[in-house]
Design a protein around this motif. Sequence first.
Motif, PDB file in Angstrom:
ATOM      1  N   SER A  96       0.806  -1.225   0.000  1.00 23.98           N
ATOM      2  CA  SER A  96       0.000   0.000   0.000  1.00 23.98           C
ATOM      3  C   SER A  96       0.838   1.274   0.000  1.00 23.98           C
ATOM      4  O   SER A  96       0.298   2.380   0.087  1.00 23.98           O
ATOM      5  CB  SER A  96      -0.914   0.024   1.229  1.00 23.98           C
ATOM      6  OG  SER A  96      -0.143  -0.006   2.429  1.00 23.98           O
ATOM      7  N   ARG A  97       2.144   1.153  -0.150  1.00 25.22           N
ATOM      8  CA  ARG A  97       3.036   2.315   0.008  1.00 25.22           C
ATOM      9  C   ARG A  97       2.755   3.419  -1.015  1.00 25.22           C
ATOM     10  O   ARG A  97       2.726   4.608  -0.689  1.00 25.22           O
ATOM     11  CB  ARG A  97       4.495   1.865  -0.082  1.00 25.22           C
ATOM     12  CG  ARG A  97       5.510   2.977   0.126  1.00 25.22           C
ATOM     13  CD  ARG A  97       5.480   3.515   1.544  1.00 25.22           C
ATOM     14  NE  ARG A  97       6.498   4.534   1.750  1.00 25.22           N
ATOM     15  CZ  ARG A  97       7.724   4.276   2.215  1.00 25.22           C
ATOM     16  NH1 ARG A  97       8.067   3.041   2.535  1.00 25.22           N
ATOM     17  NH2 ARG A  97       8.583   5.247   2.391  1.00 25.22           N
ATOM     18  N   HIS A 103       5.936   7.660  -7.818  1.00 19.85           N
ATOM     19  CA  HIS A 103       7.264   7.069  -7.971  1.00 19.85           C
ATOM     20  C   HIS A 103       8.017   7.201  -6.660  1.00 19.85           C
ATOM     21  O   HIS A 103       7.770   8.120  -5.884  1.00 19.85           O
ATOM     22  CB  HIS A 103       8.082   7.805  -9.041  1.00 19.85           C
ATOM     23  CG  HIS A 103       7.566   7.710 -10.432  1.00 19.85           C
ATOM     24  ND1 HIS A 103       8.303   8.139 -11.523  1.00 19.85           N
ATOM     25  CD2 HIS A 103       6.390   7.265 -10.934  1.00 19.85           C
ATOM     26  CE1 HIS A 103       7.600   7.956 -12.632  1.00 19.85           C
ATOM     27  NE2 HIS A 103       6.440   7.430 -12.297  1.00 19.85           N
ATOM     28  N   MET A 104       8.986   6.344  -6.415  1.00 20.71           N
ATOM     29  CA  MET A 104       9.907   6.509  -5.298  1.00 20.71           C
ATOM     30  C   MET A 104      11.179   5.715  -5.572  1.00 20.71           C
ATOM     31  O   MET A 104      11.212   4.841  -6.452  1.00 20.71           O
ATOM     32  CB  MET A 104       9.275   6.064  -3.969  1.00 20.71           C
ATOM     33  CG  MET A 104       9.089   4.565  -3.819  1.00 20.71           C
ATOM     34  SD  MET A 104       8.435   4.087  -2.169  1.00 20.71           S
ATOM     35  CE  MET A 104       9.784   4.607  -1.101  1.00 20.71           C
ATOM     36  N   THR A 105      12.233   6.030  -4.810  1.00 22.58           N
ATOM     37  CA  THR A 105      13.500   5.311  -4.924  1.00 22.58           C
ATOM     38  C   THR A 105      13.590   4.265  -3.816  1.00 22.58           C
ATOM     39  O   THR A 105      13.345   4.575  -2.644  1.00 22.58           O
ATOM     40  CB  THR A 105      14.689   6.273  -4.812  1.00 22.58           C
ATOM     41  OG1 THR A 105      14.583   7.267  -5.836  1.00 22.58           O
ATOM     42  CG2 THR A 105      16.010   5.530  -4.981  1.00 22.58           C
ATOM     43  N   VAL A 106      13.954   3.055  -4.190  1.00 20.62           N
ATOM     44  CA  VAL A 106      14.105   1.967  -3.221  1.00 20.62           C
ATOM     45  C   VAL A 106      15.462   1.303  -3.425  1.00 20.62           C
ATOM     46  O   VAL A 106      16.184   1.597  -4.382  1.00 20.62           O
ATOM     47  CB  VAL A 106      12.973   0.926  -3.358  1.00 20.62           C
ATOM     48  CG1 VAL A 106      11.623   1.566  -3.045  1.00 20.62           C
ATOM     49  CG2 VAL A 106      12.953   0.317  -4.759  1.00 20.62           C
ATOM     50  N   PHE A 202       4.686  -7.475   1.703  1.00 27.04           N
ATOM     51  CA  PHE A 202       5.871  -6.671   1.389  1.00 27.04           C
ATOM     52  C   PHE A 202       6.342  -6.951  -0.041  1.00 27.04           C
ATOM     53  O   PHE A 202       6.214  -8.072  -0.543  1.00 27.04           O
ATOM     54  CB  PHE A 202       7.011  -6.971   2.366  1.00 27.04           C
ATOM     55  CG  PHE A 202       6.741  -6.503   3.771  1.00 27.04           C
ATOM     56  CD1 PHE A 202       6.881  -5.171   4.119  1.00 27.04           C
ATOM     57  CD2 PHE A 202       6.336  -7.416   4.744  1.00 27.04           C
ATOM     58  CE1 PHE A 202       6.626  -4.745   5.419  1.00 27.04           C
ATOM     59  CE2 PHE A 202       6.084  -6.994   6.041  1.00 27.04           C
ATOM     60  CZ  PHE A 202       6.227  -5.650   6.379  1.00 27.04           C
ATOM     61  N   LEU A 203       6.919  -5.927  -0.669  1.00 26.79           N
ATOM     62  CA  LEU A 203       7.464  -6.092  -2.018  1.00 26.79           C
ATOM     63  C   LEU A 203       8.857  -6.692  -1.949  1.00 26.79           C
ATOM     64  O   LEU A 203       9.719  -6.210  -1.191  1.00 26.79           O
ATOM     65  CB  LEU A 203       7.532  -4.752  -2.744  1.00 26.79           C
ATOM     66  CG  LEU A 203       6.203  -4.064  -3.064  1.00 26.79           C
ATOM     67  CD1 LEU A 203       6.441  -2.762  -3.819  1.00 26.79           C
ATOM     68  CD2 LEU A 203       5.301  -4.975  -3.889  1.00 26.79           C
ATOM     69  N   VAL A 204       9.074  -7.740  -2.754  1.00 22.65           N
ATOM     70  CA  VAL A 204      10.384  -8.389  -2.820  1.00 22.65           C
ATOM     71  C   VAL A 204      10.733  -8.655  -4.275  1.00 22.65           C
ATOM     72  O   VAL A 204       9.866  -8.724  -5.147  1.00 22.65           O
ATOM     73  CB  VAL A 204      10.417  -9.725  -2.041  1.00 22.65           C
ATOM     74  CG1 VAL A 204      10.158  -9.492  -0.557  1.00 22.65           C
ATOM     75  CG2 VAL A 204       9.415 -10.723  -2.624  1.00 22.65           C
TER      76      VAL A 204
END
Length: 218
Positions: A96-97, A103-106, A202-204
């Motif tokens: 849900s982030r 967009h974001m940096t991970v 969680f995203l993996v």
Amino acid sequence: MIEYPKPDEDDEEQGNDCSCDGAAGTSPTLYGDARAELRRRDFAKFLATVGGLTAVASLTAPLASTTQVFERGYKGPVYSDGIHLVDGEGERITESRLSEGEHMTVFPEPRPGIEDAPTLLVRYAESDYGSGVAEGFTVSGYAAFSKVCTHAGCMVSDREEDLVVCPCHFGKFNVLEGAAVSGGPPGRALPQLPITVTSDGFLVATGDFEGPVGPGGG
């Protein structure tokens, strides 16, 4: 406050008498005027130089931070199956982030021997993605790509609607088309990262980038 004694009238009259050589009422010598003027000019030049250097430093500092060239010394995989995506604070990314269009940096957790390994994470409606996006690499509208420009290794840090832009040479990549090149000098797309969502939300990653990170690699 310190009070200094005021001169009496006799002192003021003596101070007004010129004891300089030459005719009464003449100006101080040309040498004295020229020397004082030169000193004033030198001081003004000094201030201008200091001010100019300060202004240049203030402009170049943020520019250097946004165009930092990626140096990859590590030759192994950046991600592998089951590596969590985390933000700049090390927090794992939940499903849900992001909202659609964000967009974001991970980064990979842990970062496996490579400096930061910046990754662009985007989220759109599934129907917005074109054929350039590998369907098996996306989940819940999320797609992820390397942020290292394939032209010279600078960080792709700017955005123009659905395009991401490298500030070094203005290479442009369309994230809705698999980060394909849409302008500028890059010769290939930003490599996509296969991702999924775990049972606890969680995203993996499910593997490494589909192509080499940064410049080179065909």
